[in-house]
Design an enzyme around this catalytic site. Structure first.
Site, mmCIF file in Angstrom:
data_model
loop_
_atom_site.group_PDB
_atom_site.id
_atom_site.type_symbol
_atom_site.label_atom_id
_atom_site.label_comp_id
_atom_site.label_asym_id
_atom_site.label_seq_id
_atom_site.Cartn_x
_atom_site.Cartn_y
_atom_site.Cartn_z
ATOM 1 N N HIS A 1 0.843 -1.320 -0.095
ATOM 2 C CA HIS A 1 0.030 0.624 -0.689
ATOM 3 C C HIS A 1 0.974 1.152 0.465
ATOM 4 O O HIS A 1 0.397 2.444 0.889
ATOM 5 C CB HIS A 1 -1.318 -0.126 1.516
ATOM 6 C CG HIS A 1 -1.220 -1.107 1.504
ATOM 7 N ND1 HIS A 1 -2.796 -1.385 1.009
ATOM 8 C CD2 HIS A 1 -1.830 -2.148 1.920
ATOM 9 C CE1 HIS A 1 -3.962 -2.789 1.071
ATOM 10 N NE2 HIS A 1 -2.157 -3.042 2.293
ATOM 11 N N GLU B 1 9.333 8.021 -16.556
ATOM 12 C CA GLU B 1 8.343 8.455 -17.274
ATOM 13 C C GLU B 1 7.338 7.920 -18.096
ATOM 14 O O GLU B 1 6.759 7.801 -17.994
ATOM 15 C CB GLU B 1 7.866 9.823 -16.609
ATOM 16 C CG GLU B 1 8.313 10.743 -15.432
ATOM 17 C CD GLU B 1 8.656 11.916 -15.452
ATOM 18 O OE1 GLU B 1 8.103 13.358 -15.039
ATOM 19 O OE2 GLU B 1 10.042 12.619 -15.535
#
Ligand code: ARG
Length: 466
Positions: free
Chosen positions: A158, A292
């Site tokens: 998480h 990216e």
């Protein structure tokens, strides 16, 4: 301008706007070498069956050699504005070069079985080339992992610190995923066993050719099991695009990890100078563009797969012109990955990790699991120990302290089960455990993972274990 081979059937020539829509030459020129190979084998098959004389065969083979040279020199420039696609372009050029024998070549075949064969040959070659590009990335990850077997690292779930792992373990998670992609690409290349050439337009060739011989000559195991399926299927394209998308997803997840790690807040890694970019406005910026773009390009790779799935869904059996839409997504997937993988390999090689900063970010609460383990060893049930662990974390919070800052007195206040041994665990250093389960984070397990990768890569370890 020379017209279409089929133009005599029509009273008027093809309208320019329809020609522009219909032509695949602007992109399928890339199939040139495979299409030439298909024609070489087809002409020899016709000759073996008695449908071409020795002289005609020789003229065709010489012409095809010449066309191969022209294609090598000019690429897309080899085609003329009126060529509908690569198949017609090659036939047009062959006719210019050798005249009548070229007109005998298309007997018993169709662009439908040609293009299906070209595509399979293309995928076989490109899957193998990509496998090698992925191997180089996996090697870069393995080399980085080699140097960080003892670097403690926060393992996240998480995106919250969950358990201590080693940096090598995390890097090898990415390497392991990419390795399986490479293996699947190799398997895909090996699984393309049926040869569509000989299927003709759909019913099977009417020429006296030995399709089993053709299949073997082109490196397949056997002719297509069913000629209608052979010309109407693009399952190999789907398989390839799925693997390309899957690989793209893996690269995007590696990209995301590195982007986080290289942010100022994390500070776990510094990007290499030759693999990061600056800002046109802000002098201090150093941006992880490579990573990216890995994240961004996963979108087009998954898009290419859904484009072809959507195109195929509900098509009537046999060849339909919709199938021409298989090429641009396929070529784009190959180009995208061949652009991305080398850049990513370099960027991974150039990453500089900061073990001190990484270790400083490890939260002492990660040790609470070890405290629970101790309590279980002492005879408590897991749930009893787990509840005490919760009280430990809560008690530290109520006192505005970290768990490693709790005095022995405070620990005893929280629970009489806590003692010096518990405090020692909480205040202990961060070392990667020596032994543990296979696949886990221990030195032994990570070494085994690395050894296994090295064996697969066929390359020796950079930093052999001490
Ligand atoms: N350019 C076509 C394609 O890529 C070749 C096959 C054309 N077949 C036909 N029957 N018009 O699909």
């Amino acid at each position: 301008m020379q017209g279409k081979v089929w133009e005599e059937r029509f009273a008027t020539p093809l309208a320019a706007e329809v020609d522009a829509l219909n032509r695949s030459a602007p992109f399928d020129w890339r199939l040139g070498p495979h299409d030439i190979q298909v024609s070489r084998v087809w002409s020899r098959a016709l000759h073996r069956g008695g449908a071409l004389t020795e002289a005609d065969l020789q003229a065709i083979l010489d012409g095809l050699d010449r066309i191969a040279e022209e294609w090598d020199a000019a690429g897309a420039g080899f085609l003329q504005p009126d060529d509908e696609d690569i198949h017609m372009g090659i036939e047009r050029r062959l006719t210019e070069l050798i005249g009548e024998p070229a007109e005998r070549l298309h007997f018993g075949r169709s662009r439908n079985d040609m293009v299906a064969t070209d595509m399979r040959l293309y995928i076989r070659a490109e899957a193998a080339a990509l496998e090698n590009a992925v191997r180089r990335l996996v090697k870069a990850l393995a080399d980085q992992a080699d140097g960080h077997r003892e670097t403690s690292f926060p393992g996240y779930t998480h995106l919250q610190q969950a358990q201590q792992v080693s940096l090598a373990h995390v890097l090898l998670a990415h390497a392991s995923a990419c390795r399986k992609d490479a293996q699947r690409l190799a398997q895909l290349a090996g699984s393309i066993t049926e040869c569509p050439l000989g299927a003709g337009a759909l019913a099977g060739s009417a020429a006296p050719v030995d399709v089993a011989w053709i299949a073997r000559e082109l490196g397949f195991d056997a002719p297509a099991a069913n000629s209608i399926e052979a010309v109407g299927s693009r399952d190999e394209v789907l398989d390839f695009l799925y693997l390309a998308a899957r690989l793209g997803i893996h690269l995007s997840r590696l990209g995301e990890d590195v982007i986080l790690w290289s942010s100022q807040e994390f500070g776990y890694a510094t990007l290499g100078e030759s693999s990061s970019t600056g800002s046109s406005q802000l002098p201090h910026k150093k941006n992880p563009d490579v990573f990216e773009l890995a994240r961004g390009k996963a979108a087009r790779l998954t898009g290419n797969l859904t484009t072809v799935m959507g195109m195929l869904k509900g098509l009537p059996s046999g060849y339909n012109k919709d199938l021409q839409e298989d090429k641009e997504p396929l070529f784009d997937a190959v180009d995208t990955l061949q652009l991305l993988l080398p850049a990513m390999t370099l960027a991974v090689q150039e990453l500089a990790f900061d073990p001190t900063r990484i270790e400083a970010s490890l939260r002492p609460e990660l040790k609470v699991e070890q405290v629970v383990g101790l309590l279980v060893e002492r005879g408590l049930t897991f749930r009893q120990g787990y509840r005490l662990g919760q009280r430990l974390v809560k008690g530290a919070g109520e006192r505005d302290l970290r768990v490693d800052q709790l005095s022995l007195k405070a620990l005893l206040e929280i629970s009489p089960e806590f003692d010096k041994q518990v405090q020692d665990i909480l205040q202990g250093g961060w070392t990667v455990p020596g032994a543990g389960v296979s696949g886990g984070t221990s030195l032994k397990s990570v070494q085994a993972q690395l050894d296994d990768l090295r064996t697969w890569l066929g390359s020796p370890a950079r930093n052999p274990p001490k």
